[in-house]
Design an enzyme around this catalytic site. Structure first.
Site, short mmCIF file in Angstrom:
data_model
loop_
_atom_site.label_atom_id
_atom_site.label_comp_id
_atom_site.label_asym_id
_atom_site.label_seq_id
_atom_site.Cartn_x
_atom_site.Cartn_y
_atom_site.Cartn_z
CG ASP A 33 -11.21 -18.45 -5.08
OD1 ASP A 33 -10.54 -18.21 -6.08
OD2 ASP A 33 -10.76 -18.33 -3.92
CG HIS A 68 -6.96 -18.16 -3.27
ND1 HIS A 68 -8.04 -17.77 -4.04
CD2 HIS A 68 -5.99 -17.26 -3.56
CE1 HIS A 68 -7.73 -16.70 -4.73
NE2 HIS A 68 -6.48 -16.37 -4.47
P1 NAD Z 1 0.62 -5.07 -3.77
O1 NAD Z 1 2.04 -5.40 -4.11
O2 NAD Z 1 -0.03 -3.98 -4.53
O3 NAD Z 1 0.52 -4.74 -2.23
C1 NAD Z 1 1.14 -5.52 -1.27
C2 NAD Z 1 1.62 -4.58 -0.21
O4 NAD Z 1 2.14 -5.37 0.85
C3 NAD Z 1 2.75 -3.66 -0.67
O5 NAD Z 1 2.42 -2.31 -0.40
C4 NAD Z 1 3.95 -4.11 0.13
O6 NAD Z 1 4.83 -3.04 0.47
C5 NAD Z 1 3.24 -4.66 1.37
N1 NAD Z 1 4.09 -5.52 2.18
C6 NAD Z 1 5.11 -6.35 1.81
N2 NAD Z 1 5.65 -6.90 2.88
C7 NAD Z 1 4.97 -6.45 3.96
C8 NAD Z 1 5.10 -6.66 5.36
N3 NAD Z 1 6.02 -7.46 5.85
N4 NAD Z 1 4.24 -6.01 6.18
C9 NAD Z 1 3.29 -5.19 5.69
N5 NAD Z 1 3.14 -4.94 4.38
C10 NAD Z 1 3.98 -5.56 3.53
O7 NAD Z 1 -0.21 -6.42 -3.87
P2 NAD Z 1 -1.80 -6.58 -3.93
O8 NAD Z 1 -2.21 -6.64 -5.32
O9 NAD Z 1 -2.42 -5.61 -3.01
O10 NAD Z 1 -1.96 -8.09 -3.37
C11 NAD Z 1 -1.64 -8.40 -2.04
C12 NAD Z 1 -1.67 -9.91 -1.83
O11 NAD Z 1 -2.99 -10.43 -1.98
C13 NAD Z 1 -0.82 -10.67 -2.83
O12 NAD Z 1 -0.14 -11.71 -2.15
C14 NAD Z 1 -1.84 -11.25 -3.80
O13 NAD Z 1 -1.34 -12.40 -4.46
C15 NAD Z 1 -2.95 -11.57 -2.84
N6 NAD Z 1 -4.29 -11.74 -3.43
C16 NAD Z 1 -5.10 -12.66 -2.83
C17 NAD Z 1 -6.40 -12.84 -3.30
C18 NAD Z 1 -7.32 -13.85 -2.65
O14 NAD Z 1 -8.42 -14.07 -3.15
N7 NAD Z 1 -6.97 -14.48 -1.54
C19 NAD Z 1 -6.85 -12.08 -4.37
C20 NAD Z 1 -6.01 -11.13 -4.93
C21 NAD Z 1 -4.72 -10.97 -4.45
C1 LMR Z 2 -6.67 -13.92 -7.46
O1 LMR Z 2 -7.31 -14.95 -7.22
O2 LMR Z 2 -7.12 -12.99 -8.13
C2 LMR Z 2 -5.27 -13.80 -6.93
O3 LMR Z 2 -5.08 -14.64 -5.84
C3 LMR Z 2 -4.32 -14.10 -8.02
C4 LMR Z 2 -2.89 -14.06 -7.54
O4 LMR Z 2 -2.22 -15.07 -7.68
O5 LMR Z 2 -2.47 -13.00 -7.02
#
Ligand code: NAD
Ligand code: LMR
Length: 428
Positions: A257, A285
């Site tokens: 962010d 977030h």
């Molecule tokens: P994704 O679904 O592609 O990958 C998530 C992975 O986590 C999957 O491979 C899944 O099998 C695995 N997983 C599920 N449960 C698990 C467990 N108990 N132990 C280990 N692995 C496990 O998702 P992504 O796009 O890589 O996003 C991951 C997370 O990050 C999501 O929650 C998303 O919302 C979050 N995110 C946060 C931000 C931020 O700025 N903080 C930004 C983008 C995404």
């Molecule tokens: C982002 O900020 O891109 C993600 O946290 C969005 C989301 O909810 O996975």
């Protein structure tokens, strides 16, 4: 002479890539043990080019040393981690690793899309910086174990200089063994049409379980950054169920962010993002986060003065930064991954190596009551980092509008935590 002139004129960044490529090519030419050596062909142009290359490589290695000592800055500091990564790859004179040189990095959810973008960045040194070797541990669920195996094969095939091992796990306790830096990405992502609260119940349960594995198996001073949403509340749950881990070592990522805010201000002002400093992300977030420009500067001048449009800064700017994650989901039909991975590296790099003099970043950290934020909430604050520790920037003036927005996000976090506890109680 022409080749040498061209090579002399390329920038160090391009040259760093060139050094890596030429060294890799030279290494490939070495005969396999026992193989008959191929007769060497002499060519006047290639001999003189290689002499020029050796001279240039020595000068480049010297400049890398100067930059490490801080006497010559890298061209841009915002991309410092990535240039350092190049440096780590480009300097062939890296010392042989000792146990202290090796940083054990865990990425959970490593078979997912952020994991796929993040693992190579980590192995190139973008999170831990130059001179460190990486022992990479990748964790995912059993269902994703084949995909995880594929990620391991690809990381191996990148032949990263800094990566000493890649191990994959579906058992969290084994994955957490001896970890220095834990990047917690594992969880269920938000899909199009879903609210963040829809994934809350599932994800907090994961973080409660993984908290005890980290507490019992990771290094005592493990640095943890939670990425999976709801990131702040997952981090608070993790801290609650891992009381032996110092509270300051549990953080969540709001750097994405923060970077989004810098990018918007850069674009609006027509200045390079590197010139934009000290924006702040306060709070969760989520869409209640408060991107604050009141202390931000552009080329050293107040951002409000440079942009000269308070209506935009208090309106569209805030809305765009808050909704950027949702806009990316709308466009990609998937949550942000590349920018999330890059921001994780920025978060870890600054935490380990420190923020620059006079600059701060935003991190989700456990509130000590600063700025009237309820103690114990994992809330995004402006922080500086030194000696591997963060401190909340104190004494910033907060106007009435900011106060209201900061309180709204704190209120959402309090409610989110209550809901998380309710979900955990129901599933117990
Ligand atoms: P994704 O679904 O592609 O990958 C998530 C992975 O986590 C999957 O491979 C899944 O099998 C695995 N997983 C599920 N449960 C698990 C467990 N108990 N132990 C280990 N692995 C496990 O998702 P992504 O796009 O890589 O996003 C991951 C997370 O990050 C999501 O929650 C998303 O919302 C979050 N995110 C946060 C931000 C931020 O700025 N903080 C930004 C983008 C995404
Ligand atoms: C982002 O900020 O891109 C993600 O946290 C969005 C989301 O909810 O996975």
């Amino acid at each position: 002479r022409i080749v040498r002139t061209v090579v002399d004129n390329v920038t160090d960044d391009v040259y760093a890539v060139h050094v890596v490529q030429v060294r890799a090519r030279l290494a490939r030419r070495r005969p396999a043990p026992g193989a008959r050596p191929r007769p060497r062909r002499r060519h006047p142009v290639s001999r003189s080019t290689s002499r020029g290359f050796a001279r240039r490589a020595r000068a480049f290695d010297g400049r890398c040393r100067d930059r490490r000592r801080g006497s010559v800055p890298w061209r841009t500091s915002r991309s410092r981690g990535h240039f350092d990564a190049f440096e780590a790859r480009a300097t062939a004179t890296m010392p042989a690793s000792t146990v202290d040189d090796v940083v054990t990095v865990l990425i959970t959810g490593a078979a997912g899309q952020i994991g796929y973008a993040l693992a190579p960045m980590v192995c190139a040194g973008a999170a831990t910086g130059p001179g460190k070797k990486i022992a990479l541990k990748l964790l995912d669920v059993e269902f994703a174990s084949e995909a995880l195996r594929g990620v391991k094969m690809e990381i191996m095939d990148c032949a990263f200089d800094a990566c000493v091992s890649v191990d994959v796990f579906t058992d969290c306790e084994k994955a957490c063994e001896g970890v220095d830096v834990a990047i917690m990405v594992g969880g269920f992502p938000r899909k199009q049409g879903m609210e963040r609260k829809d994934v809350l119940g599932k994800n907090v349960a994961i973080y409660k379980q993984q908290a005890s594995a980290l507490a019992s198996k990771a290094k005592k001073d493990v640095k943890i950054v939670v990425v999976a949403n709801p990131a702040n509340t997952n981090a608070k749950i993790l801290a609650k169920f891992a009381p032996s881990i110092p509270r300051g070592n549990v953080t969540c990522m709001t750097r994405l962010d923060h970077n989004r805010a810098l990018a918007q201000l850069g674009e609006r002002s027509g200045k390079a993002t590197i010139e934009v400093k000290n924006a702040i992300i306060w709070g969760n977030h989520s869409s209640t986060q408060y991107p604050d420009v009141n202390h931000a500067t552009i080329e050293g001048k107040p951002a409000r003065e440079v942009i000269g449009n308070d209506a935009y800064l208090d309106g569209d700017f805030v809305d765009v930064v808050r909704a950027r994650g949702a806009a990316i989901i709308e466009a990609r039909k998937l949550s942000s991954a590349l920018s999330a991975a890059s921001s994780v590296c920025d978060h870890v790099y600054d935490w380990i190596h420190g923020t620059k003099e006079g600059e701060w970043t935003s991190m989700g950290v456990i509130s000590d009551g600063s700025y009237g934020v309820p103690e114990g909430l994992v809330y995004s604050f402006p922080v500086t980092c030194t000696g591997g520790k963060w401190q909340i920037v104190q004494g910033l003036s907060i106007d009435e509008r900011s106060r209201k927005l900061m309180d709204e996000s704190a209120k959402e976090l309090t409610e989110e935590f209550e809901l998380a506890e309710q979900c955990l109680a129901e599933s117990a």
